[in-house]
Design an enzyme around this catalytic site. Structure first.
Site, mmCIF file in Angstrom:
data_model
loop_
_atom_site.group_PDB
_atom_site.id
_atom_site.type_symbol
_atom_site.label_atom_id
_atom_site.label_comp_id
_atom_site.label_asym_id
_atom_site.label_seq_id
_atom_site.Cartn_x
_atom_site.Cartn_y
_atom_site.Cartn_z
ATOM 1 N N HIS A 1 -4.337 -4.218 3.575
ATOM 2 C CA HIS A 1 -3.949 -3.426 2.414
ATOM 3 C C HIS A 1 -2.450 -3.569 2.137
ATOM 4 O O HIS A 1 -2.007 -3.408 0.996
ATOM 5 C CB HIS A 1 -4.268 -1.941 2.648
ATOM 6 C CG HIS A 1 -5.722 -1.623 2.621
ATOM 7 N ND1 HIS A 1 -6.525 -1.755 3.732
ATOM 8 C CD2 HIS A 1 -6.531 -1.207 1.614
ATOM 9 C CE1 HIS A 1 -7.761 -1.416 3.417
ATOM 10 N NE2 HIS A 1 -7.791 -1.082 2.138
ATOM 11 N N ASP B 1 -12.235 -9.011 -1.620
ATOM 12 C CA ASP B 1 -11.641 -7.711 -1.332
ATOM 13 C C ASP B 1 -10.702 -7.383 -2.497
ATOM 14 O O ASP B 1 -10.422 -8.227 -3.357
ATOM 15 C CB ASP B 1 -10.909 -7.758 0.004
ATOM 16 C CG ASP B 1 -10.874 -6.403 0.714
ATOM 17 O OD1 ASP B 1 -11.101 -5.383 0.033
ATOM 18 O OD2 ASP B 1 -10.623 -6.371 1.922
#
Length: 357
Positions: A173, A245
């Protein structure tokens, strides 16, 4: 694509009509209760392509977008440990069925689970209890029974995070993890669950990590033809949806701006691009695909071919997959069933690990 809040804004209605995405993903910021979530999904997907994905991340444990609106679900690792201790793999299938019932109650048709990463020491601080087991056998056993539970309830699952985050020490992330496992190691371990479950996985999510000791080099897997076209499609022989993702994550944006990342991901073999929040990034990515299609006949034909394939396969996936809203009594019964399952999982843990998720 993701949304900002619990109701659509005028801006979101405008870009949904313009882009007509293939689906919506919601997070805890979007979810108050089942009725509100269904209303939001119904309005948003009415502006999307037909037979839309209605996605949510419900793995259990730390990744559970419904915990406040329903009740917490146990983690994959807790359930896998309980199944191993008791010798009852039915607990894993029950986990999948309860996850499926929960997401259906809120109007979703897809949960981005199971995690198929290995629970290795290197990634323990990042992954926590999301990874079911440290062994290939344990991951495959959990994945197979969990997916069977989803399928029994008509919910689509998504294996993640290909080609494997078990050896990673950074959170994708925020950063691009560099995983120093050789191709031989990855083939024997991290990739093995995908080989075993390739015919049982409707979707596979590709991560943003790089594997410098492989032919993929320093390029994140999500934009790597080696990992997607060569390994996942050709060597593993996977024929389902390949999903990126979130393209807002630092793991990819610190490597490429989103305009280049969107084009590179499509060229590498990704079917579906995920952008979870920012309208600006969504529109920049969409515009970049249009501009590249206008510039390159080859890319335009690639987009059209990929879009037709996704449309046909999506229609078959979601035909007759709508779920009715639960009554208050049915909703409370589901909540109590999950609470009871949590107690069963806690009791089955070794004494030193017996604590609620």
């Amino acid at each position: 694509m993701g949304l900002g809040g619990t109701e659509l804004t005028g801006l979101e209605r405008a870009w949904l009509k313009l882009v007509r995405p293939t689906g919506i993903i919601l997070f805890r910021r979007n979810i108050v209760d089942a009725a509100q979530t269904r209303a939001l999904l119904n309005e948003a997907t009415s502006l999307c392509a037909a037979h839309s994905f209605r996605c949510v991340d419900l793995e259990g444990g730390s990744v559970d977008r419904l915990r406040n609106a329903l009740t917490p679900m146990p983690s994959a690792q807790a359930v896998a440990n309980a199944a191993q201790q008791s010798g009852d793999t039915g607990l894993i299938r029950q986990h999948g069925e309860l996850v499926a019932r929960a997401v259906k109650a809120f109007g979703f048709n897809t949960t981005l689970a199971p995690v198929l990463d290995l629970a290795l020491p290197a990634s323990a601080k990042v992954m926590g209890t999301r990874a079911a087991a440290a062994t290939v056998e344990g991951v495959v056993e959990y994945g197979r029974h969990f997916l069977a539970g989803l399928t029994a309830q008509g919910i689509v699952g998504c294996g993640k995070h290909f080609p494997g985050l078990g050896g990673g020490t950074l959170d994708s992330h925020l950063e691009t993890p560099s995983i120093n496992r050789t191709l031989r190691e990855l083939n024997r371990k991290d990739l093995a669950p995908y080989h075993e479950l390739r015919n049982e996985l409707p979707m596979i999510m590709v991560n943003h990590a790089a594997y410098p000791k492989t032919p993929g080099g320093d390029r994140p897997a999500s934009v790597s033809p080696f990992w997607i076209a060569t390994v996942l499609r050709k060597q593993i022989g996977y024929h389902g949806f390949i999903f990126s993702d979130d393209l807002e994550m630092g793991g990819i944006l610190k490597f490429l701006p989103i305009e280049h990342a969107a084009i590179a991901a499509i060229r590498a073999g990704i079917d579906l691009l995920e952008i979870c929040h920012s309208p600006e990034l969504i529109l920049r990515a969409c515009e970049s695909l249009i501009v590249e299609a206008e510039r390159s006949t080859v890319f335009r034909n690639l987009l059209l071919t990929r879009a037709r394939k996704v449309s046909i396969k999506r229609k078959g996936l979601f035909t007759g997959n709508a779920s009715a809203a639960l009554s208050a009594r049915q909703f409370e019964a589901l909540r109590k069933r999950i609470l009871g399952f949590n107690k069963t999982i806690v009791k089955a843990q070794p004494a030193q690990e017996a604590k609620p998720e």
